[in-house]
Scaffold this active site. Structure first.
Site, PDB file in Angstrom:
ATOM      1  N   ASN A   7       1.498  -0.935  -0.107  1.00 28.66           N
ATOM      2  CA  ASN A   7      -0.103   0.238  -0.481  1.00 28.66           C
ATOM      3  C   ASN A   7       0.932   1.071   0.278  1.00 28.66           C
ATOM      4  OD1 ASN A   7      -1.794   2.007   0.340  1.00 28.66           O
ATOM      5  ND2 ASN A   7      -2.585   1.174   2.406  1.00 28.66           N
ATOM      6  N   ARG A  90      -2.781  -2.106  -3.691  1.00 29.20           N
ATOM      7  CA  ARG A  90      -4.003  -1.462  -3.257  1.00 29.20           C
ATOM      8  C   ARG A  90      -3.556  -0.416  -4.255  1.00 29.20           C
ATOM      9  NH1 ARG A  90      -5.080   3.129   0.517  1.00 29.20           N
ATOM     10  NH2 ARG A  90      -6.979   3.026   0.353  1.00 29.20           N
ATOM     11  N   HIS A 179     -12.877   2.999   0.335  1.00 27.20           N
ATOM     12  CA  HIS A 179     -12.918   1.877   1.056  1.00 27.20           C
ATOM     13  C   HIS A 179     -13.367   0.129   0.247  1.00 27.20           C
ATOM     14  CE1 HIS A 179     -13.256   5.065   4.142  1.00 27.20           C
ATOM     15  NE2 HIS A 179     -11.752   4.244   4.140  1.00 27.20           N
ATOM     16  N   ARG A 240     -11.943  15.250   7.956  1.00 23.81           N
ATOM     17  CA  ARG A 240     -12.363  15.727   6.623  1.00 23.81           C
ATOM     18  C   ARG A 240     -13.763  15.735   7.205  1.00 23.81           C
ATOM     19  NH1 ARG A 240     -11.351  10.272   3.154  1.00 23.81           N
ATOM     20  NH2 ARG A 240      -8.713  10.307   3.913  1.00 23.81           N
ATOM     21  N   GLU A 383      -8.053  -5.316   5.516  1.00 18.67           N
ATOM     22  CA  GLU A 383      -8.141  -4.795   4.143  1.00 18.67           C
ATOM     23  C   GLU A 383      -6.759  -5.906   3.142  1.00 18.67           C
ATOM     24  OE1 GLU A 383      -8.362  -0.600   5.538  1.00 18.67           O
ATOM     25  OE2 GLU A 383      -9.165  -0.832   3.015  1.00 18.67           O
TER      26      GLU A 383
END
Ligand code: AMP
Length: 395
Positions: A7, A90, A179, A240, A383
């Site tokens: 990743n 990823r 996601h 965010r 993940e």
């Protein structure tokens, strides 16, 4: 098979080596400060974290050190690179070009590059990681697993913005969602746990972490999700803002003289629960402050839970019902207080909180009472394992 999961960020590279037969994580770590100075954090399963400063002018050196660490005589977990069967990468944005994972080759990499404008902070970094791995392991298959791919099943009415249609045709402005690997993994796991085919279930997955999103999964397919063209839309997150009135941009420009870059920085990095509380983006800090009576921290937590509850309600409407609601990721898995704040909003669904079960940590657990009409669960996401599995499936 051993799969190396990568990743890659602009100045970091996270990795895990996973034995997909046993599902065991063999080793994991991160290269930080790539392009600045460089540091490798490496941890063998069950071992201590080892930190070492290493010069990493580019991601190529970072990959070299990761591969050396994995083969290290004392703390390594493989004897040679032949023991790595494939690398799963990823990739954040696949736009409409990718509806599923792919074997990476030059043609595919060029198609991923076409999506760079949509994720300028992430995709170029992801591609650098792929190329560095290709250089180090030229004969090992590389697989790309996209955050956006799972959501490519969303119907047109869920992904089209109320904007002039030509922006979609000319510039691909639409909702994509992120996601996806986590939402897919958790929804499949929910189906396994309740013992029904995922094709027969309506599931709402709440991935609540530093970045948070909710997904409506109907019959195994994503039919709506809270993030949009970028991961800024939807829930109130760590830093965010999530959904806001777009006219705030003009208002702040007029009031504070902010240009687009200034405003984007505020919306991405200085907003969310951090912006409201002026304290922290970490829910543990906010809970501590709430217990001491801090109003803004309390408000930030309340706003967060309220937005989660509103999205759950909208996805019950989108699917005309729901069978299971699942909480996952850093906050969803660990913060029983956030879950307890959301649950009272779900009374109209015949849901009641099992307080004892809600206090169980770190495992799959049903947190609604036996009498509840809809089952609410905590299902830890993984993940990296999902990427490793996708990699093996594709090969
Ligand atoms: P993630 O992005 O999924 O790694 O989630 C990271 C976030 O999860 C952190 O910023 C915290 O807000 C939250 N978190 C992690 N551990 C805990 C915990 N034990 N209790 C409450 N929140 C937690």
């Amino acid at each position: 098979m051993n799969v190396l999961v990568i990743n890659c960020g602009s100045s970091s590279l996270k990795f895990q080596l996973i034995d997909t037969d046993s599902k065991d994580m063999l080793a994991k770590g991160i290269c930080e400060r790539i392009g600045i100075d460089g540091r490798l954090v490496y941890q063998k399963a069950g071992g201590e974290k080892e930190k070492s400063d290493k010069a990493m002018p580019t991601h190529n050196e970072a990959i070299k050190y990761v591969l050396e660490a994995l083969q290290n005589e004392a703390t390594g977990v493989i004897k040679s690179l032949d023991e790595i069967g494939a690398v799963g990468h990823r990739i954040v944005h696949g736009a409409e070009n990718f509806t599923e994972s792919v074997v990476l080759n030059d043609e595919i990499l060029a198609k991923i590059e076409e999506c760079n404008d949509l994720a300028p902070l992430h995709n170029p970094a992801n591609l650098i990681g792929v190329r560095a791995c290709q250089d180090a392991m030229p004969s090992t298959p590389m697989i790309g697993v996209f955050d956006t791919a799972f959501h490519q099943t969303m119907p047109e009415h869920a992904y089209i913005y109320g904007l002039p249609y030509e922006y979609y045709e000319d510039y691909k402005v639409r909702r994509y969602g992120f996601h996806g690997t986590s939402h897919s993994f958790v929804s499949k796991r929910v189906a396994e746990i309740v013992g029904k085919p995922v094709e027969d279930l309506k599931i709402i997955v709440c991935h609540l972490g530093n970045g948070s999103s909710i997904c409506a999964v109907k019959n195994g397919k994503s039919v709506d999700t809270s993030m949009g063209l970028t991961p800024l839309e939807g829930l109130v997150m760590g830093t965010r803002c999530g959904d806001v009135d777009p006219a705030i941009l003009e208002y702040l420009h007029n009031k504070k003289g902010f240009d687009v870059d200034d405003i984007m920085k505020v919306l991405n990095k200085e907003s969310g629960v951090y912006g409201i509380s002026k304290l922290s983006s970490d829910f543990r800090d906010l809970t501590d402050a709430k217990l001491k009576g801090d109003h803004k921290a309390t408000l930030a937590l309340t706003v967060f839970a309220y937005r989660v509850a509103k999205y759950i309600g909208s996805y019950v409407a989108a699917m005309n019902g729901v069978d299971v609601i699942a909480f996952t990721a850093g906050i969803g898995e660990n913060d029983e207080l956030v879950r307890a704040d959301v649950m009272p909003y779900l009374g109209y669904l015949g849901i009641e909180l099992d307080e004892e079960a809600n206090n169980i940590r770190g495992e799959e657990v049903t947190i609604s009472t036996k009498d509840s009409k809809v089952q609410v669960m905590v299902v830890p996401t993984n993940e990296e394992l999902a990427i490793a599995r996708e990699t093996v499936n594709l090969l």
